[in-house]
Design an enzyme around this catalytic site. Structure first.
Site, PDB file in Angstrom:
ATOM      1  N   LYS A   1       6.351  -5.906   1.479  1.00  0.00           N
ATOM      2  CA  LYS A   1       6.332  -5.423   2.836  1.00  0.00           C
ATOM      3  C   LYS A   1       7.402  -4.985   3.653  1.00  0.00           C
ATOM      4  O   LYS A   1       8.500  -6.023   3.443  1.00  0.00           O
ATOM      5  CB  LYS A   1       5.028  -6.257   3.527  1.00  0.00           C
ATOM      6  CG  LYS A   1       3.921  -5.939   2.699  1.00  0.00           C
ATOM      7  CD  LYS A   1       2.673  -6.735   3.663  1.00  0.00           C
ATOM      8  CE  LYS A   1       1.446  -6.562   2.702  1.00  0.00           C
ATOM      9  NZ  LYS A   1       0.072  -7.241   3.572  1.00  0.00           N
TER      10      LYS A   1
ATOM     11  N   TYR B   1      -4.854   1.918   3.920  1.00  0.00           N
ATOM     12  CA  TYR B   1      -5.548   0.587   4.493  1.00  0.00           C
ATOM     13  C   TYR B   1      -7.045   1.258   5.138  1.00  0.00           C
ATOM     14  O   TYR B   1      -7.619   0.636   5.894  1.00  0.00           O
ATOM     15  CB  TYR B   1      -4.858  -0.237   5.501  1.00  0.00           C
ATOM     16  CG  TYR B   1      -3.578  -1.221   4.917  1.00  0.00           C
ATOM     17  CD1 TYR B   1      -4.533  -2.064   4.039  1.00  0.00           C
ATOM     18  CD2 TYR B   1      -2.316  -1.086   5.295  1.00  0.00           C
ATOM     19  CE1 TYR B   1      -3.475  -2.730   3.470  1.00  0.00           C
ATOM     20  CE2 TYR B   1      -1.697  -2.092   4.880  1.00  0.00           C
ATOM     21  CZ  TYR B   1      -2.077  -2.937   3.629  1.00  0.00           C
ATOM     22  OH  TYR B   1      -1.152  -3.879   3.245  1.00  0.00           O
TER      23      TYR B   1
ATOM     24  N   PHE C   1      -7.835  -5.987  13.374  1.00  0.00           N
ATOM     25  CA  PHE C   1      -6.156  -6.186  13.160  1.00  0.00           C
ATOM     26  C   PHE C   1      -5.448  -4.720  12.561  1.00  0.00           C
ATOM     27  O   PHE C   1      -4.367  -4.692  12.414  1.00  0.00           O
ATOM     28  CB  PHE C   1      -5.991  -7.042  12.322  1.00  0.00           C
ATOM     29  CG  PHE C   1      -6.640  -7.023  10.749  1.00  0.00           C
ATOM     30  CD1 PHE C   1      -6.094  -6.385   9.833  1.00  0.00           C
ATOM     31  CD2 PHE C   1      -7.678  -8.189  10.684  1.00  0.00           C
ATOM     32  CE1 PHE C   1      -6.672  -6.569   8.569  1.00  0.00           C
ATOM     33  CE2 PHE C   1      -8.291  -7.706   9.459  1.00  0.00           C
ATOM     34  CZ  PHE C   1      -7.923  -7.152   8.426  1.00  0.00           C
TER      35      PHE C   1
ATOM     36  N   ARG D   1      -2.272 -11.106  -8.085  1.00  0.00           N
ATOM     37  CA  ARG D   1      -2.938 -11.972  -6.932  1.00  0.00           C
ATOM     38  C   ARG D   1      -2.537 -13.234  -7.129  1.00  0.00           C
ATOM     39  O   ARG D   1      -2.263 -13.977  -5.846  1.00  0.00           O
ATOM     40  CB  ARG D   1      -4.312 -11.515  -6.865  1.00  0.00           C
ATOM     41  CG  ARG D   1      -4.461  -9.987  -6.431  1.00  0.00           C
ATOM     42  CD  ARG D   1      -5.918  -9.627  -6.235  1.00  0.00           C
ATOM     43  NE  ARG D   1      -6.632 -10.219  -5.114  1.00  0.00           N
ATOM     44  CZ  ARG D   1      -6.347  -9.816  -3.985  1.00  0.00           C
ATOM     45  NH1 ARG D   1      -5.919  -9.014  -3.567  1.00  0.00           N
ATOM     46  NH2 ARG D   1      -7.258 -10.281  -3.055  1.00  0.00           N
TER      47      ARG D   1
ATOM     48  N   THR E   1      -4.084 -14.898   1.221  1.00  0.00           N
ATOM     49  CA  THR E   1      -3.528 -13.750   2.260  1.00  0.00           C
ATOM     50  C   THR E   1      -2.864 -14.552   3.230  1.00  0.00           C
ATOM     51  O   THR E   1      -1.936 -13.902   3.956  1.00  0.00           O
ATOM     52  CB  THR E   1      -4.832 -13.099   2.921  1.00  0.00           C
ATOM     53  OG1 THR E   1      -5.411 -12.392   1.711  1.00  0.00           O
ATOM     54  CG2 THR E   1      -4.538 -12.001   3.688  1.00  0.00           C
TER      55      THR E   1
ATOM     56  N   ARG F   1       3.670 -15.670  -1.056  1.00  0.00           N
ATOM     57  CA  ARG F   1       3.151 -15.628   0.207  1.00  0.00           C
ATOM     58  C   ARG F   1       3.862 -16.902   0.947  1.00  0.00           C
ATOM     59  O   ARG F   1       4.172 -17.120   2.199  1.00  0.00           O
ATOM     60  CB  ARG F   1       1.801 -15.381   0.623  1.00  0.00           C
ATOM     61  CG  ARG F   1       1.715 -13.757   0.320  1.00  0.00           C
ATOM     62  CD  ARG F   1       0.049 -13.573   0.418  1.00  0.00           C
ATOM     63  NE  ARG F   1      -0.227 -12.125   0.282  1.00  0.00           N
ATOM     64  CZ  ARG F   1      -1.223 -11.486  -0.224  1.00  0.00           C
ATOM     65  NH1 ARG F   1      -1.973 -12.239  -0.795  1.00  0.00           N
ATOM     66  NH2 ARG F   1      -1.420 -10.031  -0.039  1.00  0.00           N
TER      67      ARG F   1
ATOM     68  N   ASN G   1       2.599 -11.206   5.682  1.00  0.00           N
ATOM     69  CA  ASN G   1       2.411 -12.064   4.599  1.00  0.00           C
ATOM     70  C   ASN G   1       3.082 -11.376   3.230  1.00  0.00           C
ATOM     71  O   ASN G   1       2.816 -11.649   2.120  1.00  0.00           O
ATOM     72  CB  ASN G   1       0.973 -12.089   4.367  1.00  0.00           C
ATOM     73  CG  ASN G   1       0.272 -10.910   3.854  1.00  0.00           C
ATOM     74  OD1 ASN G   1       0.782  -9.583   4.099  1.00  0.00           O
ATOM     75  ND2 ASN G   1      -0.892 -11.022   3.639  1.00  0.00           N
TER      76      ASN G   1
ATOM     77  N   HIS H   1       1.557  -7.308  -0.727  1.00  0.00           N
ATOM     78  CA  HIS H   1       0.338  -6.712  -1.168  1.00  0.00           C
ATOM     79  C   HIS H   1      -0.049  -6.418  -2.687  1.00  0.00           C
ATOM     80  O   HIS H   1       0.954  -5.770  -3.325  1.00  0.00           O
ATOM     81  CB  HIS H   1       0.111  -5.130  -0.251  1.00  0.00           C
ATOM     82  CG  HIS H   1      -1.214  -4.503  -0.575  1.00  0.00           C
ATOM     83  ND1 HIS H   1      -2.507  -4.968  -0.226  1.00  0.00           N
ATOM     84  CD2 HIS H   1      -1.618  -3.735  -1.889  1.00  0.00           C
ATOM     85  CE1 HIS H   1      -3.407  -4.227  -0.859  1.00  0.00           C
ATOM     86  NE2 HIS H   1      -2.792  -3.572  -1.798  1.00  0.00           N
TER      87      HIS H   1
ATOM     88  N   GLU I   1      -4.770   3.193  -5.340  1.00  0.00           N
ATOM     89  CA  GLU I   1      -3.584   2.919  -4.852  1.00  0.00           C
ATOM     90  C   GLU I   1      -2.410   3.231  -5.355  1.00  0.00           C
ATOM     91  O   GLU I   1      -1.443   3.702  -4.754  1.00  0.00           O
ATOM     92  CB  GLU I   1      -3.591   1.101  -4.463  1.00  0.00           C
ATOM     93  CG  GLU I   1      -4.432   0.512  -3.332  1.00  0.00           C
ATOM     94  CD  GLU I   1      -4.665  -0.919  -3.170  1.00  0.00           C
ATOM     95  OE1 GLU I   1      -3.572  -1.331  -3.716  1.00  0.00           O
ATOM     96  OE2 GLU I   1      -5.445  -1.394  -2.390  1.00  0.00           O
TER      97      GLU I   1
HETATM   98  P1  CMP Z   1      -3.196  -7.206   2.276  1.00  0.00           P
HETATM   99  O1  CMP Z   1      -3.121  -7.932   0.933  1.00  0.00           O
HETATM  100  O2  CMP Z   1      -1.970  -6.037   2.378  1.00  0.00           O
HETATM  101  O3  CMP Z   1      -4.287  -6.452   2.856  1.00  0.00           O
HETATM  102  C1  CMP Z   1      -4.833  -6.200   4.054  1.00  0.00           C
HETATM  103  C2  CMP Z   1      -3.727  -6.786   4.829  1.00  0.00           C
HETATM  104  O4  CMP Z   1      -4.222  -6.863   6.340  1.00  0.00           O
HETATM  105  C3  CMP Z   1      -3.453  -8.198   4.659  1.00  0.00           C
HETATM  106  O5  CMP Z   1      -2.627  -8.006   3.238  1.00  0.00           O
HETATM  107  C4  CMP Z   1      -2.581  -8.744   6.132  1.00  0.00           C
HETATM  108  O6  CMP Z   1      -1.561  -8.117   5.766  1.00  0.00           O
HETATM  109  C5  CMP Z   1      -3.406  -8.110   6.856  1.00  0.00           C
HETATM  110  N1  CMP Z   1      -4.691  -9.186   7.448  1.00  0.00           N
HETATM  111  C6  CMP Z   1      -5.780  -9.676   6.671  1.00  0.00           C
HETATM  112  N2  CMP Z   1      -6.359 -10.342   7.507  1.00  0.00           N
HETATM  113  C7  CMP Z   1      -5.874 -10.423   8.706  1.00  0.00           C
HETATM  114  C8  CMP Z   1      -6.142 -11.031   9.937  1.00  0.00           C
HETATM  115  N3  CMP Z   1      -7.110 -11.714  10.136  1.00  0.00           N
HETATM  116  N4  CMP Z   1      -5.033 -10.778  10.946  1.00  0.00           N
HETATM  117  C9  CMP Z   1      -4.271  -9.832  10.847  1.00  0.00           C
HETATM  118  N5  CMP Z   1      -3.911  -9.487   9.599  1.00  0.00           N
HETATM  119  C10 CMP Z   1      -4.687  -9.433   8.743  1.00  0.00           C
END
Ligand code: CMP
Length: 142
Positions: free
Chosen positions: A10, A50, A58, A86, A92, A103, A113, A116, A127
């Site tokens: 990211k 997304y 968010f 993962r 996450t 992460r 984070n 992805h 994807e």
């Molecule tokens: P990712 O695995 O890319 O999948 C969705 C993304 O949304 C996640 O990683 C985070 O970057 C973001 N995300 C998930 N939960 C939250 C949250 N509660 N607040 C803000 N961002 C979030």
């Protein structure tokens, strides 16, 4: 079972010069990079990627973040690649991620984070196809 998964370094991790560190963790963890490209997503591209999260509070902030700078999109291949990737990424929320995970090492908060990874075979197929055509995937066989 041999699988493929979509991996994104990211914008926060690209800006922090962590591309090599992250790909090293994936390669040392048993996954092979079979395609990779650096891109700058526009809002439409990030919103489409997304789309499953579009009702989440968010969503707008996530799209802001994913378009703030370039990302590295890659396809990783290996045994149980989706779950393995993962596992190497960690939870996450970096605060909840295990020591040594991507992460934990490179993430800042639940949004910023660092990485992805696809979460299931169906999402991985969508994807991978969202960024790559079949002839760009350079599998090195079994
Ligand atoms: P990712 O695995 O890319 O999948 C969705 C993304 O949304 C996640 O990683 C985070 O970057 C973001 N995300 C998930 N939960 C939250 C949250 N509660 N607040 C803000 N961002 C979030």
């Amino acid at each position: 079972m041999k699988e493929r998964t979509l991996s994104i370094v990211k914008p926060d991790a690209v800006a922090a010069n962590s591309i090599g560190g992250m790909l090293g963790i994936f390669e040392n963890g048993g996954l092979q990079v079979i395609a990779s490209r650096m891109i700058r997503m526009d809002r439409e591209k990030a919103e489409g990627f997304y789309a499953v999260h579009k009702e989440r509070p968010f969503f707008g902030s996530l799209v802001d973040f994913m378009t703030e700078g370039p990302v590295l999109v890659s396809v990783l291949e290996g045994d149980n690649a989706i779950a393995r990737h993962r596992e190497l990424l960690g939870a996450t929320n970096p605060e909840e991620a295990d020591e040594g995970t991507v992460r934990k090492l490179y993430g800042t908060n639940i949004e910023r984070n660092a990485g992805h990874g696809s979460d299931a075979p169906e999402t991985s197929a969508f994807e991978i196809g969202y960024f790559f055509s079949n002839d760009e995937l350079h599998s090195r066989g079994s």
